[in-house]
Design a protein around this motif. Structure first.
Motif, PDB file in Angstrom:
ATOM      1  N   ALA A 252       8.207  -3.813  -8.393  1.00  0.00           N
ATOM      2  CA  ALA A 252       7.450  -4.757  -9.180  1.00  0.00           C
ATOM      3  C   ALA A 252       7.892  -4.752 -10.694  1.00  0.00           C
ATOM      4  O   ALA A 252       7.806  -5.925 -11.237  1.00  0.00           O
ATOM      5  CB  ALA A 252       6.080  -4.202  -9.312  1.00  0.00           C
TER       6      ALA A 252
ATOM      7  N   SER B 237       8.574  -9.352  -3.694  1.00  0.00           N
ATOM      8  CA  SER B 237       9.159  -9.663  -5.120  1.00  0.00           C
ATOM      9  C   SER B 237       9.067 -10.961  -5.408  1.00  0.00           C
ATOM     10  O   SER B 237       8.990 -11.423  -6.454  1.00  0.00           O
ATOM     11  CB  SER B 237      10.351  -8.982  -5.317  1.00  0.00           C
ATOM     12  OG  SER B 237      11.453  -9.400  -4.545  1.00  0.00           O
TER      13      SER B 237
ATOM     14  N   SER C 187      10.585  -7.622 -10.572  1.00  0.00           N
ATOM     15  CA  SER C 187       9.847  -8.776 -10.428  1.00  0.00           C
ATOM     16  C   SER C 187       9.375  -9.159 -11.869  1.00  0.00           C
ATOM     17  O   SER C 187       9.397 -10.377 -12.121  1.00  0.00           O
ATOM     18  CB  SER C 187       8.700  -8.584  -9.466  1.00  0.00           C
ATOM     19  OG  SER C 187       8.203  -9.876  -9.128  1.00  0.00           O
TER      20      SER C 187
ATOM     21  N   ALA D  42       2.622  -8.538 -10.865  1.00  0.00           N
ATOM     22  CA  ALA D  42       3.817  -7.602 -11.059  1.00  0.00           C
ATOM     23  C   ALA D  42       3.718  -6.453 -12.133  1.00  0.00           C
ATOM     24  O   ALA D  42       3.850  -5.365 -11.901  1.00  0.00           O
ATOM     25  CB  ALA D  42       5.260  -8.343 -11.323  1.00  0.00           C
TER      26      ALA D  42
END
Length: 243
Positions: free
Chosen positions: A55, A19, A58, A172
């Motif tokens: 994701a 991340s 992030s 991401a």
């Protein structure tokens, strides 16, 4: 119990590392699952589920930092999202799956060891090339159970289309969307995540918050990335050799 605790710790560390560079961590989760002998039929759904949360968080952190460029993302997701769903519905023999996954893990190692590049101005994007790579990454993302960011990131950097932190933000959201599409495809065929998925989600969320916060200021420590590269290398060779 000791093995299970070690498994959870490994997932937690992986979520932090990935991340911090805008990745969901599927290639790392798959490597860990392979090392802990998780059955192949549970691996895709579990990795994609974790990807979705890690994701997503992030992306939020990098978006808040002002690093997201929508115009750069769009050409990659136009074809990747539907093809990720299709790829997830493709039946792959366990041995074939292990070989393909092993090769992708080795690509991940190459990405982390050799493709990191300093910050630099972005070059104009080649639209046909972006559409093509988006389609290919989407299909294999769904089929194997990764978000595709582990390959998209070096592509963006090598082509000079984005800076490092812009790449993190784009990767991401690319991973999030492909993982969402891929998991729908997997679940539509009746595949389920491993039983401890809810614990893993909590671990992934906490790890992603820590890693993403770190990633806004600086990338993950080089020493830790080398350790992670070793794990991926070992798992990739193990998968290919044992197949």
């Amino acid at each position: 119990m000791e093995a299970e605790l070690l498994f959870f710790v490994a997932i937690f560390i992986t979520s932090i590392l990935y991340s911090s560079v805008g990745h969901g961590g599927a290639s790392g989760y798959l490597a860990i699952m392979a090392l802990f002998a998780v059955e192949p039929e549970y691996m895709r759904a579990s990795a994609l589920t974790l990807n979705l949360f890690v994701a997503g968080i992030s992306f939020y952190y990098f978006y808040k930092g002002g690093y997201f460029r929508l115009k750069l993302l769009l050409p990659f997701i136009v074809l990747s999202i539907p093809l990720s769903f299709i790829g997830a519905r493709v039946d792959v023999e366990p041995k074939t799956y292990q070989i393909i996954l092993g090769l992708f893990l080795l690509i991940a190692v190459a990405r982390m060891l050799f493709f990191g590049k300093p910050e630099k101005a972005a070059k104009p994007m080649n639209l046909p090339m972006a559409l093509f790579f988006g389609a290919v990454l989407g299909f294999f993302s769904g089929m194997i159970g990764i978000g595709g960011g582990i390959i998209l990131s070096p592509l963006l950097l090598l082509m000079g289309w984005a800076s490092i932190k812009e790449t993190a933000a784009i990767s991401a959201v690319f991973i999030f969307l492909n993982s969402a599409s891929g998991i729908l495809g997997v679940l539509s065929k009746g595949f389920e995540p491993i039983g401890s998925i809810y614990i893993l989600i909590v671990i992934g969320i906490v790890g992603s918050m820590l890693g993403s916060s770190l990633g806004q200021k600086r990338m993950a420590p080089v020493q830790l990335m080398y350790v992670l590269s070793f794990v991926l290398l070992f798992a990739g060779i193990k998968l290919i050799y044992l197949s």
